[in-house]
Design a protein around this motif. Structure first.
Motif, PDB file in Angstrom:
ATOM      1  N   ALA A 126      -8.767   2.279   4.531  1.00 12.76           N
ATOM      2  CA  ALA A 126      -9.600   1.370   3.755  1.00 12.76           C
ATOM      3  C   ALA A 126     -10.695   0.751   4.602  1.00 12.76           C
ATOM      4  CB  ALA A 126      -8.737   0.284   3.123  1.00 12.76           C
TER       5      ALA A 126
ATOM      6  N   LEU B  58      -8.701   5.389  -2.583  1.00 11.58           N
ATOM      7  CA  LEU B  58      -8.673   3.945  -2.828  1.00 11.58           C
ATOM      8  C   LEU B  58      -7.897   3.616  -4.095  1.00 11.58           C
ATOM      9  CD1 LEU B  58     -12.320   2.977  -1.819  1.00 11.58           C
ATOM     10  CD2 LEU B  58     -10.223   2.487  -0.571  1.00 11.58           C
TER      11      LEU B  58
ATOM     12  N   ASP C  84      -4.153   3.993  -3.192  1.00 15.69           N
ATOM     13  CA  ASP C  84      -3.617   2.881  -2.410  1.00 15.69           C
ATOM     14  C   ASP C  84      -3.623   1.568  -3.193  1.00 15.69           C
ATOM     15  OD1 ASP C  84      -3.304   4.701  -0.412  1.00 15.69           O
ATOM     16  OD2 ASP C  84      -4.363   3.556   1.108  1.00 15.69           O
TER      17      ASP C  84
ATOM     18  N   PHE D 122      -5.305  -6.551  -6.186  1.00 15.42           N
ATOM     19  CA  PHE D 122      -5.048  -6.199  -4.794  1.00 15.42           C
ATOM     20  C   PHE D 122      -6.364  -5.903  -4.064  1.00 15.42           C
ATOM     21  CE2 PHE D 122      -3.470  -2.996  -1.602  1.00 15.42           C
ATOM     22  CZ  PHE D 122      -2.773  -3.915  -0.833  1.00 15.42           C
ATOM     23  N   GLY D 123      -7.215  -5.175  -4.708  1.00 16.96           N
ATOM     24  CA  GLY D 123      -8.523  -4.885  -4.133  1.00 16.96           C
ATOM     25  C   GLY D 123      -9.338  -6.141  -3.888  1.00 16.96           C
ATOM     26  N   HIS D 124      -9.252  -7.080  -4.832  1.00 20.71           N
ATOM     27  CA  HIS D 124      -9.970  -8.337  -4.654  1.00 20.71           C
ATOM     28  C   HIS D 124      -9.430  -9.112  -3.456  1.00 20.71           C
ATOM     29  CE1 HIS D 124     -12.927  -8.872  -7.817  1.00 20.71           C
ATOM     30  NE2 HIS D 124     -12.141  -8.178  -8.617  1.00 20.71           N
TER      31      HIS D 124
ATOM     32  N   SER E   7     -15.561   3.478   2.526  1.00 17.94           N
ATOM     33  CA  SER E   7     -14.630   2.681   1.726  1.00 17.94           C
ATOM     34  C   SER E   7     -15.036   1.218   1.710  1.00 17.94           C
ATOM     35  CB  SER E   7     -13.215   2.821   2.273  1.00 17.94           C
ATOM     36  OG  SER E   7     -12.847   4.176   2.329  1.00 17.94           O
TER      37      SER E   7
ATOM     38  N   TYR F 180      -6.328  -0.152  -4.488  1.00 19.42           N
ATOM     39  CA  TYR F 180      -7.455  -1.064  -4.354  1.00 19.42           C
ATOM     40  C   TYR F 180      -8.322  -1.097  -5.602  1.00 19.42           C
ATOM     41  CZ  TYR F 180      -6.317  -1.032   0.593  1.00 19.42           C
ATOM     42  OH  TYR F 180      -5.666  -1.153   1.783  1.00 19.42           O
TER      43      TYR F 180
ATOM     44  N   ILE G 286     -15.906  -0.811  -1.723  1.00 17.51           N
ATOM     45  CA  ILE G 286     -15.187  -2.018  -2.138  1.00 17.51           C
ATOM     46  C   ILE G 286     -16.134  -3.203  -2.252  1.00 17.51           C
ATOM     47  CG2 ILE G 286     -13.439  -3.693  -1.384  1.00 17.51           C
ATOM     48  CD1 ILE G 286     -11.832  -1.331  -0.316  1.00 17.51           C
TER      49      ILE G 286
ATOM     50  N   LEU H 230     -12.275  -3.155  -9.237  1.00 15.90           N
ATOM     51  CA  LEU H 230     -11.245  -3.550  -8.274  1.00 15.90           C
ATOM     52  C   LEU H 230      -9.996  -4.063  -8.988  1.00 15.90           C
ATOM     53  CD1 LEU H 230     -13.253  -5.492  -5.528  1.00 15.90           C
ATOM     54  CD2 LEU H 230     -12.433  -3.135  -5.460  1.00 15.90           C
TER      55      LEU H 230
ATOM     56  N   TYR I 222      -8.172  -7.812  -0.814  1.00 19.01           N
ATOM     57  CA  TYR I 222      -8.731  -7.161   0.377  1.00 19.01           C
ATOM     58  C   TYR I 222     -10.214  -7.487   0.533  1.00 19.01           C
ATOM     59  CZ  TYR I 222      -9.814  -3.425   3.701  1.00 19.01           C
ATOM     60  OH  TYR I 222     -10.238  -2.708   4.793  1.00 19.01           O
TER      61      TYR I 222
ATOM     62  N   VAL J  26       0.830  -1.199   0.000  1.00 15.58           N
ATOM     63  CA  VAL J  26       0.000   0.000   0.000  1.00 15.58           C
ATOM     64  C   VAL J  26       0.869   1.256   0.000  1.00 15.58           C
ATOM     65  CG1 VAL J  26      -1.625   1.352   1.371  1.00 15.58           C
ATOM     66  CG2 VAL J  26      -1.969  -1.094   1.102  1.00 15.58           C
TER      67      VAL J  26
END
Lengths: 141, 141
Positions: B42, B84, B87, B109-111, B47, B89, B51, B106, B113, A131
């Motif tokens: 996040a 977001l 970072d 990386f977002g997935h 947020s 995501y 997400i 997404l 998270y 991050v």
DNA sequence: CGGCATCCGAGTAGATACTG
DNA sequence: CAGTATCTACTCGGATGCCG
């Protein structure tokens, strides 16, 4: 970015879970939303740290917490403790000695939340460098 | 309060995980703390919802998000999206048509998270009634 | 010691209007 | 459509002082 790759299969599983959660919210407007309203309180940075530390040290007093939860002020700490107590995450015990002793510990409910929280925190600890570097890269270009 | 009871065994496991996470932070003051500094961004209510919705609808546009993330304002939504994105995501794609079309989805990386977040949200959805009734009981007595 | 009450400044949210 | 600009209102956090 080294990271266990997310398979399409996993994405489908995730989608199914989301459908269960969101399916019923899909039509109408969400005046009440458990995620927004319930989790917001217990998922701010201070509350997370408080709960995690109370998982680590089973019983803590005010100033012990204050030392550990680095950067929190008296006021905010006592506010958060009150809210977390009200929502049932932790238990406050006062011993009417002189000077007074007050101890905080997680309830069973709090422990149940702690388990979920830990996985999230492990994730955060693991990927914090990612991050941070994402942020830097974004700022540059 | 019906809830799968937490065994002592589970508590011990949790304690071990916490020891790994906190063990090295135990001595020194934590100027930098991944949980506080990385997750705070996040894990605020908006947020989280953004997400989760991007997990549910793989691609969303600004106004679609605004309708779904009920109660969020233009300003806050665009701020959160920017953070977001920074970072890592989510990913923002602009199509220079007239009128402009901007799509959000997404990242991997977002997935990653999202998967953690879902479990937390499932927990929140399951126990929201418990929290609400805890709050009421606390207020009364 | 373990807080709570109070005050104050800064940042944040929300509503509305406006623009490329 | 996808935001920005602006203004206000409010909340938040930090510091301080007080009390049992």
């Amino acid at each position: 970015m080294e990271m266990e790759t997310i398979t399409e299969n996993q994405k489908v599983k995730v989608a199914e879970k989301l459908k269960k959660m969101f399916g019923h919210m899909d039509r109408r407007e969400m005046e009440y939303c458990p995620i927004r309203d319930v989790m917001a309180l217990a998922s701010d940075k201070w509350s997370i740290l408080i709960i995690l530390y109370l998982g680590y040290y089973p019983v803590m007093r005010f100033n012990h917490l204050k030392k550990r939860v680095y950067g929190i002020s008296n006021k905010v700490l006592s506010e958060r403790l009150k809210v977390l107590e009200a929502d049932g995450y932790l238990c406050r015990t006062m011993f009417p000695e002189v000077p007074v002793r007050v101890e905080y510990n997680l309830t069973d409910f709090g422990h149940s939340y702690l388990q979920k929280l830990i996985e999230l925190s492990e994730w955060a600890t693991t990927y914090s460098d990612t991050v941070i570097s994402n942020r830097k890269r974004f700022r540059k270009g």
